[in-house]
Design an enzyme around this catalytic site. Structure first.
Site, PDB file in Angstrom:
ATOM      1  CG  HIS A   1      -2.338   1.200   1.127  1.00 55.54           C
ATOM      2  ND1 HIS A   1      -2.344   1.666   0.147  1.00 55.54           N
ATOM      3  CD2 HIS A   1      -3.223   1.503   2.317  1.00 55.54           C
ATOM      4  CE1 HIS A   1      -3.246   2.621   0.214  1.00 55.54           C
ATOM      5  NE2 HIS A   1      -4.116   2.228   1.231  1.00 55.54           N
TER       6      HIS A   1
ATOM      7  CG  ASP B   1     -11.633  -6.144 -22.426  1.00 56.56           C
ATOM      8  OD1 ASP B   1     -10.621  -6.889 -22.069  1.00 56.56           O
ATOM      9  OD2 ASP B   1     -12.352  -5.524 -23.404  1.00 56.56           O
TER      10      ASP B   1
END
Length: 420
Positions: free
Chosen positions: A164, A339
């Protein structure tokens, strides 16, 4: 159905995926906003993809693996390792070692996960193996771990675990967007990365210009304990009609300027304060006002001030977990556009209900979700003790059934405001 679903993943050994071309060997310092104590952990994201007939015979693990190697040429710091400099300052040693990657299989079809794909997911730990050297320490370890799990139906699950200190949700989707473009055959990512984290390093000498009570020492910040078996999870869904209903309960000027994020957090704040004035909706307008005021105050000067105080406090950041609840908005991160050649994901976003799995009642996410009508909704999964959850569900139901004529509400008094 999802609660009963069990499966075991068959994994191949973890491998390191390095950039396909030589990359600069240099040291890149993180900003002082990135490297305080409360950022030094890993977070998980997951995407579920359906079978695509046009990709019959194409292995998604190989396509994504090769695309990662290409993307790391442009995002080469991600192939490096974190080190700690003097004063606990974090920096990336751009070694080009690469990121961990695992391919796997399960004998489960996508539809067995249920119609509404939202966390918590069953057996989620099977999708995020603790490969050697990946999570025990953020230093000198892979900054990313990928697992691509092929499903029996021809679909697949892409799971990513990130350090993170290197990413937020938007940063991760930018990198994954580059991987997705390269997987589809694009030669160069549309968005080229820029480091420039020095813009948020502390000044010399540090000179905080705002009060930062979030850095004050909180004696009980780490003492709270709550048995997990006494917690229940429920996901609140807010469709367009629900948001309109909540908006109608705000004061007139807030109805014009409040965002969906402000309104839903205001609704949550109202539920937290209901014990003080359960017969009034005054808190909600006041909460939205507070949220908008706080957002407006966080400008570049405030961020520089925060960097200064981070250094003065030796990167120790105390979170008062006994009186706070964190909600991160992941909706604008554009997960839905990822995608890789198989179409857009069925679910996209955080893998866990909470950003801090060890404290599941302490934080959560706002998630994008499409309901059965195809409407864009917001999902808010939460863990709470069973009695508290029952009360919150009752209060939410009351708020969402309120008539629009209850819009104009007076300002709450100081007793109500002190409930936070």
């Amino acid at each position: 159905m999802m609660a009963a679903l069990k499966f075991i993943v068959r994994r191949h050994p973890a491998v390191l995926v390095a950039p396909v071309a030589p990359t600069p060997r240099e040291l890149k310092r993180l900003s002082d906003i990135d490297d305080h104590d409360r950022m030094r952990f890993h977070v998980s994201a997951v995407q579920f993809y359906r079978r695509n007939e046009s990709k019959s015979g194409v292995d998604p693990t190989m396509v994504i693996r090769h695309a990662i190697a290409k993307a790391l040429v442009h995002y080469y710091p991600l192939a490096g390792r974190l080190i700690e400099l003097e004063g606990r300052k974090l920096a990336v040693d751009c070694t080009g070692d690469g990121v961990l990657f695992i391919e796997a299989d399960i004998d489960i079809r996508l539809e067995q996960f249920g119609d509404a794909l939202l966390p918590p997911f069953p057996c989620i730990e099977e999708l995020f193996p603790d490969a050697p050297g990946s999570f025990s320490d953020i230093l000198d370890a892979s900054l990313l771990l990928f697992q691509v799990t092929r499903l029996a139906c021809g679909g697949f699950i892409l799971a990513v675990r990130i350090n993170h200190t290197m990413f937020d949700g938007q940063g991760l989707t930018q990198f994954l967007g580059a991987v997705a473009e390269l997987a589809r055959g694009v030669l160069v990512p549309t968005i080229r990365p820029i480091w420039q984290r020095e813009l948020l390093e502390a000044r010399n000498p540090p000179r905080p210009s705002f009060p930062h009570p979030e850095f004050d020492e909180v004696p009980d910040a780490n003492s709270i304990t709550m048995p997990f078996d006494q917690m229940v999870c429920h996901t609140f869904l807010f469709g367009p009609k629900d948001v309109a209903t909540l908006r109608a309960q705000l004061t007139a000027h807030l109805q014009k300027i409040a965002t969906r994020f402000d309104i839903i957090l205001g609704c949550l704040w109202k539920c937290r304060t209901m014990a003080l004035s359960p017969d009034s909706n005054q808190e909600m307008s006041y909460a939205v006002e507070l949220i908008k005021k706080a957002k407006d105050e966080v400008d570049i000067e405030y961020m520089r001030s925060m960097a200064d105080i981070t250094v003065l406090q030796k990167r120790v950041y105390n979170i008062p977990s006994t009186c706070m609840y964190l909600v991160a908005d992941t909706i604008r991160a554009k997960w839905s556009e990822l995608d890789f050649g198989w179409g857009k994901p069925v679910y996209h976003g955080p893998a866990e209900v909470s950003g801090i799995p060890l404290l599941p009642w302490f934080s959560s996410f706002l998630l994008s979700f499409k309901n059965a009508k195809g409407e864009e909704c917001v999902a808010l999964p939460m863990f709470l003790p069973a009695p508290a959850m029952e009360r919150v569900m009752e209060e939410m139901d009351t708020l969402l059934r309120a008539p629009a004529s209850d819009a104009a509400l007076p300002q709450p008094n100081r007793m109500t405001r002190s409930a936070l």
